[in-house]
Structure formats: structure tokens, C-alpha cells
Design a protein around this motif. Structure first.
Motif, PDB file in Angstrom:
ATOM      1  N   LYS A   1      15.664 126.282 111.598  1.00 39.02           N
ATOM      2  CA  LYS A   1      14.551 125.523 112.153  1.00 39.02           C
ATOM      3  C   LYS A   1      13.195 126.092 111.754  1.00 39.02           C
ATOM      4  O   LYS A   1      12.169 125.399 111.843  1.00 39.02           O
TER       5      LYS A   1
ATOM      6  N   ASP B   1      11.181 125.382 107.502  1.00 34.52           N
ATOM      7  CA  ASP B   1      10.332 124.249 107.119  1.00 34.52           C
ATOM      8  C   ASP B   1      10.949 123.446 105.980  1.00 34.52           C
ATOM      9  O   ASP B   1      10.313 123.134 104.978  1.00 34.52           O
TER      10      ASP B   1
ATOM     11  N   ALA C   1      13.807 119.995 105.333  1.00 33.89           N
ATOM     12  CA  ALA C   1      14.443 118.856 105.985  1.00 33.89           C
ATOM     13  C   ALA C   1      15.684 118.487 105.185  1.00 33.89           C
ATOM     14  O   ALA C   1      15.645 118.435 103.953  1.00 33.89           O
TER      15      ALA C   1
ATOM     16  N   GLY D   1      12.458 114.505 115.866  1.00 35.65           N
ATOM     17  CA  GLY D   1      12.082 115.863 115.480  1.00 35.65           C
ATOM     18  C   GLY D   1      10.622 116.161 115.775  1.00 35.65           C
ATOM     19  O   GLY D   1      10.261 117.298 116.127  1.00 35.65           O
ATOM     20  N   LEU D   2       9.777 115.146 115.644  1.00 35.51           N
ATOM     21  CA  LEU D   2       8.347 115.333 115.907  1.00 35.51           C
ATOM     22  C   LEU D   2       8.093 115.514 117.404  1.00 35.51           C
ATOM     23  O   LEU D   2       7.217 116.291 117.806  1.00 35.51           O
TER      24      LEU D   2
ATOM     25  N   ARG E   1       8.668 118.972 118.501  1.00 38.09           N
ATOM     26  CA  ARG E   1       7.546 119.837 118.133  1.00 38.09           C
ATOM     27  C   ARG E   1       6.316 119.602 119.015  1.00 38.09           C
ATOM     28  O   ARG E   1       5.275 120.208 118.807  1.00 38.09           O
TER      29      ARG E   1
ATOM     30  N   ARG F   1       2.878 108.817 111.631  1.00 34.71           N
ATOM     31  CA  ARG F   1       3.827 109.338 110.641  1.00 34.71           C
ATOM     32  C   ARG F   1       5.048 108.435 110.503  1.00 34.71           C
ATOM     33  O   ARG F   1       5.532 108.187 109.400  1.00 34.71           O
TER      34      ARG F   1
ATOM     35  N   ARG G   1      13.682 110.188 108.468  1.00 34.24           N
ATOM     36  CA  ARG G   1      13.620 111.281 109.443  1.00 34.24           C
ATOM     37  C   ARG G   1      13.208 112.587 108.764  1.00 34.24           C
ATOM     38  O   ARG G   1      12.549 113.434 109.363  1.00 34.24           O
TER      39      ARG G   1
ATOM     40  N   ARG H   1       8.660 114.648 108.724  1.00 30.42           N
ATOM     41  CA  ARG H   1       8.392 116.058 109.032  1.00 30.42           C
ATOM     42  C   ARG H   1       7.420 116.687 108.046  1.00 30.42           C
ATOM     43  O   ARG H   1       6.882 117.758 108.306  1.00 30.42           O
TER      44      ARG H   1
ATOM     45  N   PRO I   1       8.002 118.336 105.211  1.00 32.76           N
ATOM     46  CA  PRO I   1       8.459 119.721 105.034  1.00 32.76           C
ATOM     47  C   PRO I   1       8.053 120.278 103.678  1.00 32.76           C
ATOM     48  O   PRO I   1       7.554 119.557 102.806  1.00 32.76           O
TER      49      PRO I   1
END
Length: 404
Positions: free
Chosen positions: A74, A77, A79, A100-101, A104, A114, A147, A151, A153
């Protein structure tokens, strides 16, 4: 985005079983690198070690300038997109993308922005209120990728994300993946056993083979797709990349009147200078046995032989596979085996059709669908000898190349 660097990475399971051996690989910032190889070659294990889902037994993995051997998944960073989508069935598409957002604790407005941006990129905006069960396989895979996209990433890791789709959808999604990567330019590591996916998607392709006592290293060659196809470093890469696979015959080289000839299966073929130039040191193999490789596409159309008569062979048609735009013609020369047991062992891990290692010399050519041939026909074939490949049977490497 970030570079990913694997240095002497290995994986040994309890009991001493080695799955990955001494992988050294640098993945550039923004690159789309594909790991390809047959089942059991360790490609998914390598991906899972990058993700932190598998512990590293040896070596180091760095993402950017940070060594992540002991960093939790996790906190890396990255995905990951899985083969089975891994969507929450009770949540809407919007909530799947936003999950996931929310963990956070991102602001609602930022989450909405997003999600809507990712949905627009993937063309799934109209499905945001639906549950996964109301979507097709291709739409579910878009949600799974969405998804990952939301993020933002440093890197995407994709483990055979298209393998559950039917053939038509795979082609469509393959195109979409290429378009998305062009737009986002995020570092991507993609695992597949499908060489078509590998060759069409990858900026570079890393070919892996299963670990064995004779060959403890998985990684065989890392190169752009065209280089893998035209300049395979060894028999494994040559046999794995290309469909139909490269024809390989056991033969000898001879020099005569300033020319070089390949003798195989009772045939004598003049070798063009261009092929000799691509194999530095080939003069040291005159009079010695080696493996001659011929791509199926490096023949002229059956029955249309012209040019140098010393580049023409005759063969009996065994099977003709008409695919619409092209035809694959399989031939049998009727000779005794030209692949020795030693060479067969070198080729075994490619997954090559066992018939190519059988009691007679068999090979294939790719010709225009306009060519009409039937089993039993005797045809002439013009070989483009400038594209011949030569491999040293002692180690399986292409003449002029060195073991990695």
C-alpha cells in the motif's frame, strides 16, 4: 511516474524450489514493458514481487530512488490490474472507482473529478450508476483499469488483464490499452503469455523461460518488439516469438568459390551476404553443425519461385490453413530428423509444436491467401536467404551473440 529497477532479483520458495533466478531489469519512466513467456516462467511472480505481494528472496527492487524490498504494498504507490477484475459486486461502478480514494480520505469533490475523468478516458461514463453484474466482460475490465487510473500512481502493474475476454474483445481492449498509455504515459509493467499482446503493446518486451538446472536464469532477452523478431538472441526466443514459430533445422555451413552455403535436409541453399553480416564470426562455423532458422514469412509464394535458383527448395504440401488474409502452408520434406535430441532439449521450453521435432523435416510458410495449394502438391519455395538465422547448438545462442 518512476523508473523501476530490479537488481539480481530471485525467488526461492520453501523447500528450495526456485521460481525466479537473478533477474536484472531496468524499466524506464513512462515505458510500457511487457513480461512474456510460457506458463511457469516466473513472469507473474516477478510482477507480484514488484507489487510487494511476494517476498523477495534475493536482490533488490527500487521504484524511483527508493528501495522497496521492505515497503508494504500500500505504500509503494503502484496500482495493479488483475485478470479477474476484482470488483466489488455490491458497489456501483462509481463507488468501485472511488473506493481507494475514499480510503485515502480524499475530498468528495476531488474524488468526483478523478472518477469522471477516468470514466471519460475509458468511455464508461454512462455506466457509473450500474453494478458490475450489469456490465459485459470488456466493460468490467475498463472499470478495473479505471480503478487503477484514478489513483494516479507511479506505475501500473497488469497481470494478464485481457485473458478472460473473448478474441474480438481482446483485440479491442488491446487497442484501448495502447491508447490509454499514450495519453497517460505512466510506467507500466504488463504480464502476458500471449506474444501478440506483447509485440503490439510493449515499448520493450522481456522474454522469460522457466528456471532449470541447466538454465538457472529466467530472463532471456529484453528488446523492442522488432528486434526480438528479427534478431532473437537464442533458440528459446526464436522459437517463442512469432506465429507460426520459426522453422529450425539442423545443418552445416560450407564455403565454395567465395560463397557460403547452408546444407540441411538434403538441400543446399546459397546464403546472402547480408545474413552473414548479421552473424559476426560465422566464418568460424564453416564445416560445423549449427541450427538454421527460417521465419515462415521469409519464403516467396508457393509456386512463384524466381531469382537465385540456389535459394529455391521443393517440398510436399502437408496441410494448408486458410485464414482469410493469408494462408499458412505446412510442408514435409520427407527426410530423416534434422533436429537432434540436444537441440530438441534446447527448444523444449518454447512450447513449440512437437511435430516440428518429429521423425521428418517439417516447416511452415506464410503466403498470400490468393495462393491455392492442396495437401500432396509439390511446390517450389524461394527462400529470402538474407533473413536466415544461425544458432550455435553448443549453447543455443545466435552466432555472433553472447550468453547474457
Amino acid at each position: 511516474m518512476a523508473e523501476i529497477t530490479l537488481s539480481d532479483v530471485g525467488k526461492i520458495y520453501p523447500g528450495g524450489t526456485r521460481a525466479v533466478g537473478d533477474v536484472n531489469l531496468g524499466i524506464e519512466d513512462g515505458e510500457f514493458l511487457v513480461l512474456v513467456g510460457p506458463s511457469g516462467c516466473g513472469k507473474s511472480t516477478v510482477l507480484r514481487m514488484i507489487a510487494g505481494l511476494e517476498e523477495i528472496s534475493e536482490g533488490t527492487i527500487a521504484i524511483g530512488d527508493q528501495v522497496v524490498n521492505d515497503v508494504q504494498p500500500k505504500d509503494r504507490d503502484i496500482a495493479m490490474v488483475f485478470q479477474n477484475y476484482a470488483l466489488y459486486p455490491h458497489m456501483s461502478v462509481f463507488d468501485n472507482l472511488a473506493f481507494g480514494l475514499k480510503l485515502r480520505k480524499m475530498a468528495k469533490d476531488d474524488i468526483k473529478a478523478r472518477v469522471e475523468e477516468a470514466a471519460g478516458i475509458l468511455e464508461i461514463t454512462e455506466f457509473l450508476d450500474r453494478k458490475p453484474k450489469a456490465l459485459s466482460g470488456g466493460q468490467r475490465q475498463r472499470v478495473a483499469m479505471g480503478r487503477a487510473i484514478v489513483r494516479e500512481p507511479k506505475a501500473f502493474l497488469m497481470d494478464e488483464p485481457l485473458s478472460n475476454l473473448d478474441a474480438k474483445l481482446r483485440v479491442q481492449m488491446r487497442t484501448e490499452l495502447g491508447r490509454i498509455h499514450t495519453r497517460l504515459a505512466t510506467t507500466t509493467v504488463y504480464v502476458t503469455h500471449d506474444q501478440v499482446e506483447a509485440m503490439t503493446l510493449g515499448t520493450r518486451v522481456a522474454v522469460l523461460k522457466p528456471v532449470s538446472e541447466a538454465s538457472p536464469d529466467n530472463l532471456q532477452q529484453v528488446a523492442p518488439p522488432a528486434e526480438l523478431f528479427h534478431e532473437p538472441v537464442n533458440l528459446f526466443v526464436a522459437g517463442f516469438i512469432g506465429s507460426p514459430a520459426m522453422n529450425m533445422v539442423y545443418g552445416t555451413l560450407e564455403g565454395s568459390n567465395g560463397n557460403v552455403y547452408a546444407n540441411f535436409a538434403g538441400k543446399r541453399i546459397h546464403i546472402a551476404q547480408r545474413a552473414l553480416d548479421r552473424h559476426p564470426g560465422i566464418e568460424n562455423h564453416l564445416g560445423k553443425e549449427l541450427v538454421v532458422g527460417i521465419r515462415p514469412g521469409d519464403f516467396e509464394e508457393a509456386g512463384v519461385a524466381h531469382g537465385d535458383p540456389e535459394e529455391v527448395i521443393e517440398a510436399n504440401v502437408d496441410v494448408a490453413e486458410v485464414l482469410g488474409s493469408e494462408t499458412f502452408v505446412h510442408y514435409e520434406l520427407g527426410e530423416r530428423p534434422v533436429i537432434t535430441p540436444d537441440i530438441a532439449a534446447l527448444l523444449a521450453d518454447t512450447g513449440a509444436d512437437a511435430s516440428t521435432l518429429g521423425d521428418t523435416t517439417k516447416f511452415a510458410s506464410r503466403v498470400s491467401s490468393d495462393v491455392r495449394v492442396s495437401p500432396g502438391d509439390r511446390v517450389k519455395l524461394q527462400i529470402d536467404s538474407s533473413k536466415l538465422h544461425f544458432f550455435d547448438p553448443a549453447d543455443g545462442y545466435r552466432v555472433g551473440a553472447s550468453p547474457a
